[in-house]
Enzyme design. Structure first.
Site, PDB file in Angstrom:
ATOM      1  N   ALA A   1       1.946 -34.167  -0.292  1.00  0.00           N
ATOM      2  CA  ALA A   1       1.676 -32.793   0.137  1.00  0.00           C
ATOM      3  C   ALA A   1       2.404 -31.824  -0.777  1.00  0.00           C
ATOM      4  CB  ALA A   1       2.137 -32.584   1.584  1.00  0.00           C
TER       5      ALA A   1
ATOM      6  N   LYS B   1      -1.244 -26.774   5.991  1.00  0.00           N
ATOM      7  CA  LYS B   1      -1.217 -28.116   6.598  1.00  0.00           C
ATOM      8  C   LYS B   1      -2.160 -28.185   7.802  1.00  0.00           C
ATOM      9  CE  LYS B   1       1.239 -31.211   5.961  1.00  0.00           C
ATOM     10  NZ  LYS B   1       1.066 -32.465   5.152  1.00  0.00           N
TER      11      LYS B   1
ATOM     12  N   ASP C   1       5.341 -30.368  12.119  1.00  0.00           N
ATOM     13  CA  ASP C   1       5.651 -29.518  13.272  1.00  0.00           C
ATOM     14  C   ASP C   1       5.423 -28.031  12.953  1.00  0.00           C
ATOM     15  OD1 ASP C   1       7.746 -29.708  11.422  1.00  0.00           O
ATOM     16  OD2 ASP C   1       9.274 -29.156  12.889  1.00  0.00           O
TER      17      ASP C   1
ATOM     18  N   ASP D   1      -4.668 -37.270  -8.072  1.00  0.00           N
ATOM     19  CA  ASP D   1      -4.248 -35.894  -7.844  1.00  0.00           C
ATOM     20  C   ASP D   1      -5.082 -35.296  -6.714  1.00  0.00           C
ATOM     21  OD1 ASP D   1      -3.644 -33.235  -7.838  1.00  0.00           O
ATOM     22  OD2 ASP D   1      -4.082 -32.886  -9.962  1.00  0.00           O
TER      23      ASP D   1
ATOM     24  N   TYR E   1       2.673 -22.419   4.261  1.00  0.00           N
ATOM     25  CA  TYR E   1       2.742 -23.888   4.244  1.00  0.00           C
ATOM     26  C   TYR E   1       2.133 -24.457   5.530  1.00  0.00           C
ATOM     27  CZ  TYR E   1       4.922 -28.455   5.172  1.00  0.00           C
ATOM     28  OH  TYR E   1       5.144 -29.760   5.515  1.00  0.00           O
TER      29      TYR E   1
ATOM     30  N   THR F   1       5.089 -29.342  -0.445  1.00  0.00           N
ATOM     31  CA  THR F   1       6.063 -29.230   0.640  1.00  0.00           C
ATOM     32  C   THR F   1       7.104 -28.115   0.445  1.00  0.00           C
ATOM     33  OG1 THR F   1       7.422 -30.916  -0.405  1.00  0.00           O
ATOM     34  CG2 THR F   1       5.866 -31.669   1.273  1.00  0.00           C
TER      35      THR F   1
ATOM     36  N   TRP G   1      11.340 -32.588  10.385  1.00  0.00           N
ATOM     37  CA  TRP G   1      12.754 -32.674  10.004  1.00  0.00           C
ATOM     38  C   TRP G   1      13.112 -34.047   9.400  1.00  0.00           C
ATOM     39  CZ3 TRP G   1      16.792 -29.706  13.369  1.00  0.00           C
ATOM     40  CH2 TRP G   1      16.303 -28.441  13.705  1.00  0.00           C
TER      41      TRP G   1
HETATM   42  N1  LIG Z   1      10.289 -33.138   4.767  1.00  0.00           N
HETATM   43  C1  LIG Z   1      10.110 -32.794   6.027  1.00  0.00           C
HETATM   44  O1  LIG Z   1      11.059 -32.436   6.724  1.00  0.00           O
HETATM   45  C2  LIG Z   1       8.741 -32.833   6.651  1.00  0.00           C
HETATM   46  C3  LIG Z   1       8.601 -32.370   7.972  1.00  0.00           C
HETATM   47  C4  LIG Z   1       7.351 -32.460   8.581  1.00  0.00           C
HETATM   48  C5  LIG Z   1       6.273 -32.981   7.887  1.00  0.00           C
HETATM   49  N2  LIG Z   1       6.434 -33.372   6.602  1.00  0.00           N
HETATM   50  C6  LIG Z   1       5.262 -33.921   5.923  1.00  0.00           C
HETATM   51  O2  LIG Z   1       5.591 -35.222   5.494  1.00  0.00           O
HETATM   52  C7  LIG Z   1       4.918 -35.533   4.286  1.00  0.00           C
HETATM   53  C8  LIG Z   1       5.923 -35.977   3.249  1.00  0.00           C
HETATM   54  O3  LIG Z   1       6.836 -34.911   3.040  1.00  0.00           O
HETATM   55  P1  LIG Z   1       8.100 -35.077   2.057  1.00  0.00           P
HETATM   56  O4  LIG Z   1       9.133 -34.128   2.527  1.00  0.00           O
HETATM   57  O5  LIG Z   1       8.393 -36.520   1.880  1.00  0.00           O
HETATM   58  O6  LIG Z   1       7.488 -34.497   0.728  1.00  0.00           O
HETATM   59  P2  LIG Z   1       8.033 -34.567  -0.772  1.00  0.00           P
HETATM   60  O7  LIG Z   1       9.344 -35.236  -0.842  1.00  0.00           O
HETATM   61  O8  LIG Z   1       7.874 -33.187  -1.326  1.00  0.00           O
HETATM   62  O9  LIG Z   1       6.965 -35.522  -1.443  1.00  0.00           O
HETATM   63  C9  LIG Z   1       5.658 -35.088  -1.605  1.00  0.00           C
HETATM   64  C10 LIG Z   1       4.954 -36.074  -2.501  1.00  0.00           C
HETATM   65  O10 LIG Z   1       3.626 -35.583  -2.690  1.00  0.00           O
HETATM   66  C11 LIG Z   1       3.300 -35.736  -4.051  1.00  0.00           C
HETATM   67  N3  LIG Z   1       2.302 -34.746  -4.451  1.00  0.00           N
HETATM   68  C12 LIG Z   1       2.433 -33.410  -4.498  1.00  0.00           C
HETATM   69  N4  LIG Z   1       1.301 -32.847  -4.930  1.00  0.00           N
HETATM   70  C13 LIG Z   1       0.422 -33.854  -5.160  1.00  0.00           C
HETATM   71  C14 LIG Z   1      -0.922 -33.918  -5.634  1.00  0.00           C
HETATM   72  N5  LIG Z   1      -1.583 -32.809  -5.975  1.00  0.00           N
HETATM   73  N6  LIG Z   1      -1.525 -35.131  -5.736  1.00  0.00           N
HETATM   74  C15 LIG Z   1      -0.832 -36.254  -5.420  1.00  0.00           C
HETATM   75  N7  LIG Z   1       0.441 -36.266  -4.981  1.00  0.00           N
HETATM   76  C16 LIG Z   1       1.060 -35.071  -4.846  1.00  0.00           C
HETATM   77  C17 LIG Z   1       4.612 -35.500  -4.780  1.00  0.00           C
HETATM   78  O11 LIG Z   1       4.504 -36.037  -6.055  1.00  0.00           O
HETATM   79  P3  LIG Z   1       5.545 -35.613  -7.228  1.00  0.00           P
HETATM   80  O12 LIG Z   1       6.718 -36.472  -6.985  1.00  0.00           O
HETATM   81  O13 LIG Z   1       4.790 -35.960  -8.471  1.00  0.00           O
HETATM   82  O14 LIG Z   1       5.796 -34.165  -7.071  1.00  0.00           O
HETATM   83  C18 LIG Z   1       5.593 -36.239  -3.870  1.00  0.00           C
HETATM   84  O15 LIG Z   1       5.626 -37.597  -4.194  1.00  0.00           O
HETATM   85  C19 LIG Z   1       4.132 -34.277   3.933  1.00  0.00           C
HETATM   86  O16 LIG Z   1       2.832 -34.397   4.441  1.00  0.00           O
HETATM   87  C20 LIG Z   1       4.851 -33.180   4.678  1.00  0.00           C
HETATM   88  O17 LIG Z   1       3.998 -32.096   4.955  1.00  0.00           O
HETATM   89  C21 LIG Z   1       7.623 -33.315   5.977  1.00  0.00           C
END
Ligand SMILES: NC(=O)c1ccc[n+]([C@@H]2O[C@H](COP(=O)([O-])OP(=O)(O)OC[C@H]3O[C@@H](n4cnc5c(N)ncnc54)[C@H](OP(=O)(O)O)[C@@H]3O)[C@@H](O)[C@H]2O)c1
Length: 262
Positions: free
Chosen positions: A32, A101, A74, A10, A97, A34, A122
């Site tokens: 993260a 980050k 981004d 965690d 958010y 998110t 994205w």
């Molecule tokens: N999605 C986008 O468009 C986007 C864009 C730019 C950057 N990002 C970055 O890309 C990365 C992945 O994003 P994503 O969209 O794939 O996110 P996501 O689908 O929300 O997945 C986040 C993961 O983090 C885990 N998590 C949350 N809190 C936690 C904690 N306290 N300890 C351990 N694990 C934890 C979640 O676990 P649970 O399943 O248990 O909740 C989930 O597996 C992040 O760093 C995000 O900031 C995403």
């Protein structure tokens, strides 16, 4: 590869990260908080995971003799630029958010001078929710689609991002920030149409795709989004990393890999 779940590791718990043990070469942090809009009212939770989490992992990596690759966003930019953002450009996050980050990047680089930050944008992929998947579902359900046409970003296919992250590791990327997003800017509106069309074609569905373009102010959200957040891939290219596939090519694979029904 060890891929611990949140209950096993965690990021919001000092104790949990301190207990991390093992013989690792790299720690890759994809986890993260998110929920971009919810972060406005849950700033403490976002901070605990996104700002303090990377710092904790950075310390753990130093202790274990591993390097760390951390995924960022981004949303560290305010979107006032009109050409792709390079890693050197000043950051200014618009919402809670993005601020959490950004603080995570800064704290990580401070405690672990050898860390690598991969900013992406994205995201969409066959696993989990994503904007194109939501659009395809809504279109299949016959809903009226209205999508923001004045925000521009870099759609990024997760399988391609994974490849670039592996490249960063294999090339022993120097410490610092790298922009790792897709090669072709899109508006949300154009991206929605392209995603639905790719799905429609792959399934041979004979139906029109109509998406009404709207302005950001017609779709109010608690957190402000950058109007322009295209990320420049130049620094990654100079490391010898190939750019990701064009949107059409990545979408063609994405729609085939989506579960049925999407
Ligand atoms: N999605 C986008 O468009 C986007 C864009 C730019 C950057 N990002 C970055 O890309 C990365 C992945 O994003 P994503 O969209 O794939 O996110 P996501 O689908 O929300 O997945 C986040 C993961 O983090 C885990 N998590 C949350 N809190 C936690 C904690 N306290 N300890 C351990 N694990 C934890 C979640 O676990 P649970 O399943 O248990 O909740 C989930 O597996 C992040 O760093 C995000 O900031 C995403």
């Amino acid at each position: 590869v060890a891929a611990p779940s949140r209950s096993e590791l965690d990021l919001s718990s000092e104790e949990s990260v301190r207990a991390l043990a093992g013989d690792f070469e790299w720690i890759v942090n994809c986890a993260a908080y998110t929920a971009v809009d919810k972060a406005e009212v849950e700033q403490d939770a976002a901070h605990a995971i996104n700002a303090l989490g990377p710092e904790r992992l950075g310390r753990a990596a130093s202790r274990l003799g591993a390097r760390i690759l951390h995924v960022s966003t981004d949303f560290v930019f305010d979107g006032r630029a009109q050409s792709p953002y390079t890693e050197e450009q000043p950051t200014h996050a618009l919402g809670a958010y993005g601020r959490s980050k950004l603080e995570g990047e800064e704290r990580l680089l401070q405690v672990n001078a050898d860390s690598v930050v991969a900013r992406t944008a994205w995201l969409y992929g066959p696993n989990g929710g994503s904007f194109p998947r939501t659009m395809i579902r809504a279109w299949l359900a016959g809903k009226t689609l209205r999508v923001v046409a004045d925000q521009v970003g870099s759609p990024t296919y997760t399988a391609d991002l994974a490849r670039v992250m592996v490249d960063l590791i294999e090339k022993g990327a120097p410490a610092g920030v790298f922009h790792t997003a897709g090669p072709e800017p899109r508006t949300w509106h154009a991206f929605a149409i392209e995603a639905i069309e790719a799905y429609r074609r792959s399934k041979g569905i004979e139906r029109s795709v109509e998406v009404e373009p709207i302005r950001t102010e017609d779709w109010p959200t608690p957190a402000a989004r950058p109007a322009y957040s295209v990320l420049d891939f130049g620094k990654s290219s100079r490391l010898g990393i190939a750019p990701m596939r064009p949107v059409a090519e990545a979408l063609a694979e994405f729609v085939v890999r989506l579960p049925e029904p999407p």
